[in-house]
Design a protein around this motif. Structure first.
Motif, short mmCIF file in Angstrom:
data_model
loop_
_atom_site.label_atom_id
_atom_site.label_comp_id
_atom_site.label_asym_id
_atom_site.label_seq_id
_atom_site.Cartn_x
_atom_site.Cartn_y
_atom_site.Cartn_z
N GLU A 436 -60.30 -10.58 -11.32
CA GLU A 436 -60.81 -12.00 -11.27
C GLU A 436 -60.27 -12.92 -10.08
OE1 GLU A 436 -64.17 -14.39 -11.53
OE2 GLU A 436 -63.95 -12.65 -12.38
N ASN A 437 -58.82 -12.93 -10.06
CA ASN A 437 -58.08 -13.85 -9.44
C ASN A 437 -58.07 -13.14 -8.14
OD1 ASN A 437 -57.28 -15.32 -11.55
ND2 ASN A 437 -55.17 -14.18 -11.61
N LEU A 438 -58.29 -11.88 -7.89
CA LEU A 438 -58.36 -11.30 -6.81
C LEU A 438 -59.57 -11.44 -6.14
CD1 LEU A 438 -57.48 -9.10 -4.31
CD2 LEU A 438 -58.50 -7.24 -5.80
N ILE A 439 -60.83 -11.35 -6.70
CA ILE A 439 -61.97 -12.08 -6.07
C ILE A 439 -62.00 -13.63 -5.63
CG2 ILE A 439 -64.48 -12.29 -6.61
CD1 ILE A 439 -64.43 -10.05 -8.47
N ILE A 443 -62.40 -15.15 -1.57
CA ILE A 443 -63.31 -16.17 -1.29
C ILE A 443 -62.46 -17.24 -0.74
CG2 ILE A 443 -65.03 -18.03 -2.15
CD1 ILE A 443 -65.54 -15.62 -4.34
N GLU A 444 -61.32 -17.63 -1.07
CA GLU A 444 -60.67 -18.62 -0.65
C GLU A 444 -60.10 -18.33 0.92
OE1 GLU A 444 -57.25 -19.63 -2.88
OE2 GLU A 444 -58.52 -20.21 -4.88
N LYS A 445 -59.76 -16.85 1.31
CA LYS A 445 -59.37 -16.92 2.57
C LYS A 445 -60.61 -16.67 3.44
CE LYS A 445 -56.15 -15.73 3.85
NZ LYS A 445 -55.45 -16.35 4.64
N ILE A 446 -61.84 -16.25 3.11
CA ILE A 446 -62.79 -16.42 3.73
C ILE A 446 -63.29 -17.99 4.01
CG2 ILE A 446 -65.39 -16.16 3.69
CD1 ILE A 446 -65.12 -13.68 1.74
N GLU A 447 -63.03 -18.61 3.23
CA GLU A 447 -63.35 -20.18 3.26
C GLU A 447 -62.20 -20.61 4.53
OE1 GLU A 447 -62.92 -21.69 -0.40
OE2 GLU A 447 -65.17 -21.32 -0.94
N GLY A 473 -65.91 -2.69 -10.19
CA GLY A 473 -67.25 -3.06 -9.77
C GLY A 473 -66.94 -4.37 -9.00
N ILE A 474 -65.83 -4.48 -8.20
CA ILE A 474 -65.39 -5.65 -7.17
C ILE A 474 -66.43 -5.97 -6.17
CG2 ILE A 474 -64.14 -4.18 -5.51
CD1 ILE A 474 -62.32 -6.58 -5.36
N GLU A 480 -71.99 -11.32 -5.50
CA GLU A 480 -72.63 -12.15 -6.18
C GLU A 480 -71.96 -13.76 -6.17
OE1 GLU A 480 -72.38 -10.74 -10.27
OE2 GLU A 480 -74.09 -9.40 -10.15
N LYS A 481 -70.65 -13.74 -6.23
CA LYS A 481 -70.02 -14.82 -5.88
C LYS A 481 -70.35 -15.67 -4.58
CE LYS A 481 -66.35 -15.35 -9.33
NZ LYS A 481 -65.12 -16.19 -9.82
N LEU A 482 -70.20 -14.55 -3.62
CA LEU A 482 -70.50 -14.98 -2.15
C LEU A 482 -71.86 -15.80 -2.01
CD1 LEU A 482 -68.79 -12.26 -0.12
CD2 LEU A 482 -68.00 -14.46 -0.14
#
Length: 484
Positions: A436-439, A443-447, A473-474, A480-482
């Protein structure tokens, strides 16, 4: 014959189960974790599945023979029951050889890398040419949608010829059982550190394969691999046809006992782009033909060349092979696009790469495809036995250098991934052991990229997820988060 398969949900054993069922055998099996997608394929084929390895299955099922997968080791309660009661058993590769491959023209695809893709290309070429081959492949070719098929009317059987050991009772490589008439030796370097001491030990197994080919057989060999040259120098009794670029590696008299070796060297060249990649086939320096196709990377062009030369051995001309490859769809989990977020110009890929060489070629292919302006985030899980042992950790950082940022999932590792990746620069990678922390970190890096590079209006952000397992299932969780 009534057979019961231990380790039935593995890719090879699951494929074997479906082939056995199609060949008219009564098939059941068991595994520690019976789960989709393989469980669905097996149930749809009418195969009865048992969860776990409880010893009482022996009395419940009462098969004519137990077929043992190589994931099964001593201490397994059902295996111990089989041994204690002296019940009949056999390894998967040996059962396949004795009951299915007899009287077939077997085309075996061997090599450290690219076996699944090359075997899929070869199978598709034969299908396109009307040969309707049977096949057993360690992945799902998207042209077929299944990893295995048995066609009793076809003379031809394409198999991914794996160098991993056969079973608890047979430590030879699987491929020595297949006795191919056509064999692709795609490449060879050190891997499987859990069972091989060094590269020389693997070369010996490859020469055992070479020894099984008939005089009217064909070896399709990568001339750029010194390790394969050493294998052939031990002795070869079949035709050898070379592909690759390094003509200085060819010495016609260096291969012992060969009745007929080709002085011709075939190669495939081309270009990569997001819109229209090219593949051209050459005999020495003479162009034979050229197509547009869906794949990228020099490794895939090598795979294609090997498949074309193997298909030629069974009578498929070069033009037909090239036409087939123009319609080839890659294997699932080989640079498979799992999803796109068009509003943010983000693409998420899934790839099976789990060895530094495979990581390098995969990243190079993606970089050539998307260009230097695009941002690539590499997300890697060191999950294979070799990677878990840390055997390849010194090569890991260099293999990932073509990414703009690297995430390493370190859960279950006994070695320090932070230390292994230090040469990338601490600002260019992160190591996390919680999914979960990895995901969230991805997302933070994408931002960060979006805020400072304005990539939504340029070449985009490409997230390349590499693992030889399901990786929790990453892919789905991240998409889904994106999308939120």
């Amino acid at each position: 014959m009534k057979i019961h398969i231990l380790g039935i949900c593995g890719t090879f054993m699951g494929g074997l189960a479906q082939i056995a069922k199609a060949a008219g055998h009564q098939v059941s099996g068991c595994d520690a974790a019976v789960y989709p997608p393989m469980s669905d394929q097996l149930i749809n084929a009418g195969i009865i599945l048992h969860e776990g390895y409880d010893a009482n299955q022996a009395e419940q099922v009462k098969p004519d023979i137990f077929v043992i997968g190589n994931a099964i080791s001593r201490g397994n309660p059902l295996l111990e029951k089989i041994l204690n009661e002296r019940l009949p058993y056999i390894s998967g590769p040996q059962w396949l050889a004795e009951n299915i491959l007899q009287n077939k023209w077997v085309l075996g695809v061997a090599g450290t890398h690219g076996k699944t893709t090359t075997a899929s290309m070869l199978t598709w070429i034969l299908e396109y040419a009307g040969k309707n081959p049977s096949f057993l492949i360690g992945g799902v070719p998207q042209n077929f949608g299944v990893s295995a098929r048995f066609n009793p009317q076809s003379e031809f059987f394409v198999i991914e010829a794996d160098e991993y050991d056969t079973a608890f009772c047979d430590k030879r490589s699987k491929f020595v059982h297949y006795h191919p008439k056509t064999a692709i030796l795609n490449n060879l370097e050190f891997d499987h550190a859990d069972i091989f001491a060094d590269l020389a030990a693997i070369e010996t197994q490859f020469h055992h394969l070479v020894r099984t080919l008939p005089q009217n057989g064909r070896i399709v060999c990568n001339i750029d691999e010194d390790s394969l040259q050493r294998v052939l120098q031990r002795g070869v009794w079949s035709e050898v046809v070379y592909f690759g670029k390094n003509k200085t590696n060819f010495h016609e008299n260096s291969v012992k006992n060969s009745a007929k070796n080709s002085a011709k060297i075939f190669s495939c060249d081309g270009s990569d782009s997001q819109q229209n990649s090219q593949l051209a086939l050459y005999e020495n320096s003479k162009k034979i033909g050229e197509i547009s196709w869906n794949l990228t990377g020099e490794h895939n062009r090598n795979n294609a060349c090997a498949a074309i030369l193997a298909a030629q051995h069974v009578g498929v001309d070069f033009a037909t092979s090239l036409e087939a490859l123009s319609q080839f769809e890659n294997v699932k989990r080989r640079m498979e696009i799992r999803g796109k977020i068009d509003s943010k110009n983000i693409t998420v890929y899934d790839d099976f790469a789990h060895h530094p060489t495979a990581i390098t070629t995969t990243l190079n292919g993606l970089r050539n495809k998307v260009g230097n302006v695009a941002k690539i985030i590499a997300v890697f899980e060191p999950r294979s036995n070799t990677m878990k042992l840390g055997t390849m950790k010194a090569r890991l950082a260099e293999s990932l250098r073509n990414a703009d940022f690297v995430f390493c999932y370190s859960n279950g590792l006994d070695w320090n991934a932070n230390d292994a990746l230090q040469s990338l620069g601490k600002e260019n990678f992160a190591v996390l052991d919680n999914l979960e922390n990895l995901i969230n970190a991805i997302i933070e890096k994408i931002e960060d990229f979006e805020n400072f590079e304005n990539l939504q209006n340029s070449a985009g952000i490409h997230i390349l997820i590499m693992s030889n397992g399901g990786f929790g299932g990453i892919h789905t969780k991240l998409l889904e988060k994106l999308q939120k």
